[in-house]
Design an enzyme around this catalytic site. Sequence first.
Site, short mmCIF file in Angstrom:
data_model
loop_
_atom_site.label_atom_id
_atom_site.label_comp_id
_atom_site.label_asym_id
_atom_site.label_seq_id
_atom_site.Cartn_x
_atom_site.Cartn_y
_atom_site.Cartn_z
N ASP A 64 14.54 22.91 42.72
CA ASP A 64 13.53 21.92 43.10
C ASP A 64 12.40 21.86 42.07
O ASP A 64 11.50 21.03 42.15
CB ASP A 64 12.99 22.16 44.53
CG ASP A 64 12.32 23.51 44.69
OD1 ASP A 64 12.23 24.28 43.72
OD2 ASP A 64 11.86 23.79 45.83
N SER A 65 12.50 22.70 41.02
CA SER A 65 11.59 22.60 39.88
C SER A 65 11.69 21.22 39.24
O SER A 65 10.78 20.81 38.52
CB SER A 65 11.94 23.68 38.84
OG SER A 65 13.31 23.67 38.54
N ASP A 103 19.28 24.14 45.52
CA ASP A 103 17.99 24.67 45.98
C ASP A 103 17.52 23.87 47.19
O ASP A 103 17.24 22.67 47.08
CB ASP A 103 16.98 24.50 44.82
CG ASP A 103 15.85 25.49 44.89
OD1 ASP A 103 15.82 26.32 45.81
OD2 ASP A 103 14.97 25.42 44.00
N LYS A 132 20.19 27.90 47.99
CA LYS A 132 19.13 28.89 47.77
C LYS A 132 17.98 28.58 48.73
O LYS A 132 17.57 27.43 48.85
CB LYS A 132 18.64 28.83 46.32
CG LYS A 132 17.48 29.78 46.04
CD LYS A 132 17.18 29.91 44.56
CE LYS A 132 16.26 28.88 43.99
NZ LYS A 132 14.91 28.82 44.59
N GLU A 134 14.00 30.13 49.94
CA GLU A 134 12.91 31.05 49.64
C GLU A 134 12.48 31.75 50.93
O GLU A 134 12.39 31.11 51.98
CB GLU A 134 11.71 30.28 49.06
CG GLU A 134 12.01 29.65 47.71
CD GLU A 134 10.80 28.96 47.08
OE1 GLU A 134 9.66 29.13 47.57
OE2 GLU A 134 11.00 28.23 46.08
N GLU A 201 11.75 36.50 41.81
CA GLU A 201 10.86 35.78 40.89
C GLU A 201 9.46 36.41 40.84
O GLU A 201 8.91 36.82 41.88
CB GLU A 201 10.72 34.30 41.31
CG GLU A 201 9.71 33.56 40.41
CD GLU A 201 9.76 32.04 40.48
OE1 GLU A 201 10.55 31.50 41.27
OE2 GLU A 201 9.00 31.41 39.72
#
Length: 283
Positions: A64-65, A103, A132, A134, A201
């Site tokens: 999602d960057s 993501d 993925k 978080e 991270e």
Amino acid sequence: MNSGQGKRNRFYIMSIHTPKTDKKITLGTIAGMKGIEPVTMVTAYDALFAQLFDGEVEMILVGDSLNMSFLGKEDTLSATMDQMIYHTQAVCNGAKHACIVFDMPFGSYITPETALRNAVRVYAQTCAQAVKIEGGKEKASTVKILSDNGIAVVAHIGLMPQHVRSEGGYKVRGKSEADIASLLEDALALEAAGAAIILVEGVLPEAAKQITEAVKVPTIGIGAGNATDGQVLVWSDMFGFFEAFKPKFVKRYCQGAKEVREGLEQYINEVKSRAFPDGEHTY
Ligand code: KIV
């Protein structure tokens, strides 16, 4: 140019890139690399770059960057499922060998049931092999429902970009014994819930090392030192295209933006002076 010549040229262009592997990399391949060979992962958001990276790196993350590097947003939080699916489909068109990770955007896994519904959509509509998410131990039930239903999960711990607003910035983790203990608890809880990979991270190297030694599944690091089982970088950072800021952990392997600017300047000069197109580039 006759059509035979055109075909030969196209073949030549396609064969410039000789991938290291012609096999599909699976999560089993990645698991088998732990303790043997570091895993390489980069982000990609479209078919063009996915094809360039495919067969070279083992893993591609549709991160999602992209919301920041390609959509020009301040953070990743406004990325949507529709956008991520669209970009993952493009990556799937370009990458036939790499293990592809989707993501999950902010808000798409707010409850285990929401996560399952959205992740089923990912598997149904893209070729992604894992999703993925978080979160630490509080996301263990989400990881469990996904893995119990046949969806592989990469669990992202440590500095979590989707928490940037609630935490008031990007905070490096693992600076105290207590924080290292908390990160270890996160990693072990997520592994026990079925996570296939732990992505770590923005964590001090000692903490990342302890996490890597504590879990049986591979760890992939970003800004977490060199003791993790693999590394990931955002492609526009590592190739010098994203210039807005450079986190300390980013190494620029080439100066993409500079080269594009130089090429563009040359093109403009040549068009203005009518040096382009010359005989070589005219029918
Ligand atoms: O979105 C992304 O590219 C990521 C990496 C920074 C790991 O989550």
